[in-house]
Scaffold this active site. Sequence first.
Site, mmCIF file in Angstrom:
data_model
loop_
_atom_site.group_PDB
_atom_site.id
_atom_site.type_symbol
_atom_site.label_atom_id
_atom_site.label_comp_id
_atom_site.label_asym_id
_atom_site.label_seq_id
_atom_site.Cartn_x
_atom_site.Cartn_y
_atom_site.Cartn_z
ATOM 1 N N HIS A 102 93.909 -1.589 3.863
ATOM 2 C CA HIS A 102 93.042 -0.488 3.438
ATOM 3 C C HIS A 102 92.657 -0.789 1.989
ATOM 4 O O HIS A 102 93.470 -1.340 1.239
ATOM 5 C CB HIS A 102 93.766 0.856 3.411
ATOM 6 C CG HIS A 102 94.309 1.332 4.717
ATOM 7 N ND1 HIS A 102 95.519 0.931 5.212
ATOM 8 C CD2 HIS A 102 93.821 2.226 5.607
ATOM 9 C CE1 HIS A 102 95.754 1.549 6.366
ATOM 10 N NE2 HIS A 102 94.728 2.344 6.633
ATOM 11 N N GLU B 25 89.644 3.207 16.098
ATOM 12 C CA GLU B 25 91.060 3.209 16.509
ATOM 13 C C GLU B 25 91.453 4.615 16.962
ATOM 14 O O GLU B 25 91.623 5.514 16.138
ATOM 15 C CB GLU B 25 91.918 2.762 15.316
ATOM 16 C CG GLU B 25 93.392 2.698 15.638
ATOM 17 C CD GLU B 25 94.221 2.199 14.460
ATOM 18 O OE1 GLU B 25 93.742 1.354 13.675
ATOM 19 O OE2 GLU B 25 95.359 2.667 14.308
ATOM 20 N N GLU C 110 96.038 1.105 19.555
ATOM 21 C CA GLU C 110 97.393 1.024 18.976
ATOM 22 C C GLU C 110 98.382 1.588 19.990
ATOM 23 O O GLU C 110 98.211 2.714 20.481
ATOM 24 C CB GLU C 110 97.452 1.804 17.663
ATOM 25 C CG GLU C 110 98.842 1.754 17.047
ATOM 26 C CD GLU C 110 98.885 2.132 15.577
ATOM 27 O OE1 GLU C 110 97.906 1.844 14.856
ATOM 28 O OE2 GLU C 110 99.887 2.724 15.159
ATOM 29 N N HIS D 51 99.895 4.986 19.359
ATOM 30 C CA HIS D 51 98.884 6.045 19.484
ATOM 31 C C HIS D 51 98.656 6.364 20.960
ATOM 32 O O HIS D 51 98.510 7.526 21.340
ATOM 33 C CB HIS D 51 97.564 5.624 18.849
ATOM 34 C CG HIS D 51 97.643 5.418 17.362
ATOM 35 N ND1 HIS D 51 96.551 5.024 16.622
ATOM 36 C CD2 HIS D 51 98.659 5.560 16.492
ATOM 37 C CE1 HIS D 51 96.903 4.928 15.338
ATOM 38 N NE2 HIS D 51 98.176 5.246 15.241
ATOM 39 N N ASP E 96 96.562 -2.884 17.751
ATOM 40 C CA ASP E 96 97.536 -2.638 16.695
ATOM 41 C C ASP E 96 98.887 -2.636 17.393
ATOM 42 O O ASP E 96 99.253 -1.683 18.110
ATOM 43 C CB ASP E 96 97.257 -1.308 15.968
ATOM 44 C CG ASP E 96 96.404 -1.526 14.717
ATOM 45 O OD1 ASP E 96 95.900 -2.652 14.540
ATOM 46 O OD2 ASP E 96 96.255 -0.585 13.921
ATOM 47 N N ASP F 135 104.621 9.172 15.435
ATOM 48 C CA ASP F 135 104.168 7.791 15.318
ATOM 49 C C ASP F 135 105.214 7.003 14.531
ATOM 50 O O ASP F 135 105.174 6.961 13.308
ATOM 51 C CB ASP F 135 102.830 7.842 14.550
ATOM 52 C CG ASP F 135 102.035 6.574 14.631
ATOM 53 O OD1 ASP F 135 102.395 5.711 15.446
ATOM 54 O OD2 ASP F 135 101.049 6.452 13.892
ATOM 55 N N ASP G 168 105.846 3.782 14.660
ATOM 56 C CA ASP G 168 105.358 2.460 14.212
ATOM 57 C C ASP G 168 106.442 1.396 14.192
ATOM 58 O O ASP G 168 106.641 0.718 13.187
ATOM 59 C CB ASP G 168 104.760 2.570 12.792
ATOM 60 C CG ASP G 168 103.373 3.182 12.791
ATOM 61 O OD1 ASP G 168 102.703 3.169 13.836
ATOM 62 O OD2 ASP G 168 102.963 3.673 11.723
ATOM 63 N N ASP H 110 100.803 -3.277 13.032
ATOM 64 C CA ASP H 110 100.793 -1.973 12.363
ATOM 65 C C ASP H 110 102.175 -1.357 12.617
ATOM 66 O O ASP H 110 102.332 -0.390 13.362
ATOM 67 C CB ASP H 110 99.668 -1.109 12.928
ATOM 68 C CG ASP H 110 99.368 0.076 12.031
ATOM 69 O OD1 ASP H 110 100.166 0.310 11.106
ATOM 70 O OD2 ASP H 110 98.357 0.763 12.245
#
Length: 464
Positions: A130, A260, A296, A299, A324, A335, A337, A367
């Site tokens: 980002h 996404e 993802e 997600h 992702d 989430d 991750d 991710d």
Amino acid sequence: MNVFFFIANAVPETCPADLGEKCGEDGEWEGEFFPGIPEIKYEGPSSKKPLAYKWYNAEEVILGKKMKDWLRFSVAFWHTFRGTGGDPFGAPTKSWPWEDGTNSIDMAKRRMRANFEFLNKLGVDRWCFHDRDIAPDGKTLEETNSNLDEVVALAKELQGDKIRPLWGTAQLFMHPRYMHGAATSSELGVYAYAAAQVKKAMEVTHYLGGENYVFWGGREGYQTLLNTDMERELDHLASFLEAAVAYKKKIGFNGTLLIEPKPQEPTKHQYDWDAATTLNFLRKYGLLGEFKLNIECNHATLSGHSCHHDIETARINGLLGNIDANTGDPQVGWDTDQFMTDIGEATMVMLSVIKNGGLAPGGFNFDAKLRRESTDVEDLFISHIGGMDTLARGLRNAAKLIEDGSLAELVRKRYSSFDTELGHQIEAGKADFEMLEKIAMEWGEPKVASAKQELAEMIFQSAL
Ligand code: XUL
Ligand code: CO
């Protein structure tokens, strides 16, 4: 990504006192960031070394393509270099030796150097970022852009000929100005600010040779419909994306634009809920053809699907652009991750990726982040090696299943009643109800075959 846990802005410094001996006169880090960590090599499944690949052998050819070209791995800058281990109940747990506790430009540059040493040691050629992960905010947008330019110039130099961004994106969710959303904010000024931020993020992604650009609608959603004009917000989102398409063309950026999906977190309801919802949005606003999807896994599971379901939804609609690569926790409802470790899940994912002919110009972006309790520098390597080996194993297993052919044969047989003249007529949209009624009466009660689910599961398991 879970978006809450970044290092807070503090007074800018260059090198902190206790790191003094590692800092040169200009405040630059001298020497290695990861001393004692070798270049990670493939040693094969019998290796017991944590810092070695057991399944990922970059140059090995599987189904006509090198593993590195099927997998196109990428490191996510925000997790690996900005993740602190902080959570809503506790302070950061990670204190990487190169961090000085500031969000200064010097710190940003030092982190960038760490990023490239990490990529080179891992043998990964792609990274994702980002705008605000890699450079600090200034007092004005101009100053922020110039901070970004300074760090991006260093990144360009460090990339050399080999490394490129898999994708870049704009962080449109952390700053309080984005509390109502960015493109879907009720505030016109915020819409304009977000547009300016995306414009700049697209420019730097293009400058760095990025292959894709991602839109994750961090706060593009709502908390309650009582105060929300959903139709107007969605119209605004479409206008924003149309402007992004126009700007991409204007600057000659040929990368793929990716949306996404995510159902919620941080908003209660996000507009890009899942692959099917996003597909419908693109169709309604005439944006199909301009965008693909970045699926993802965590997600997808938050939206009540498996990762494989959302990947397949994207694939059969020609929209699978990137993955992702992460996974959630079956008991935890947010989430998390995590790096993927489930070989069955990875095999399902790779079956779709192979059917898609690969992901290029997309790839697999990790991710994913270390657990709060994992605090050694080597854990950064171990987690990525584990994630890469899991997907490499998934690729090997999926290739075995495809070469064996029994699963495909089971599916083919299941639908074989449609491999007939009438079946073809139906599939061509040429069978009307009167004609079908006549046939149903003529044939009487249809014979219905077994779905063979347990056999399919047995064949699948035999490849793992
Ligand atoms: C948020 C998330 C983001 C996007 C990029 O959950 O996954 O990191 O990938 O903004
Ligand atoms: Co993501």
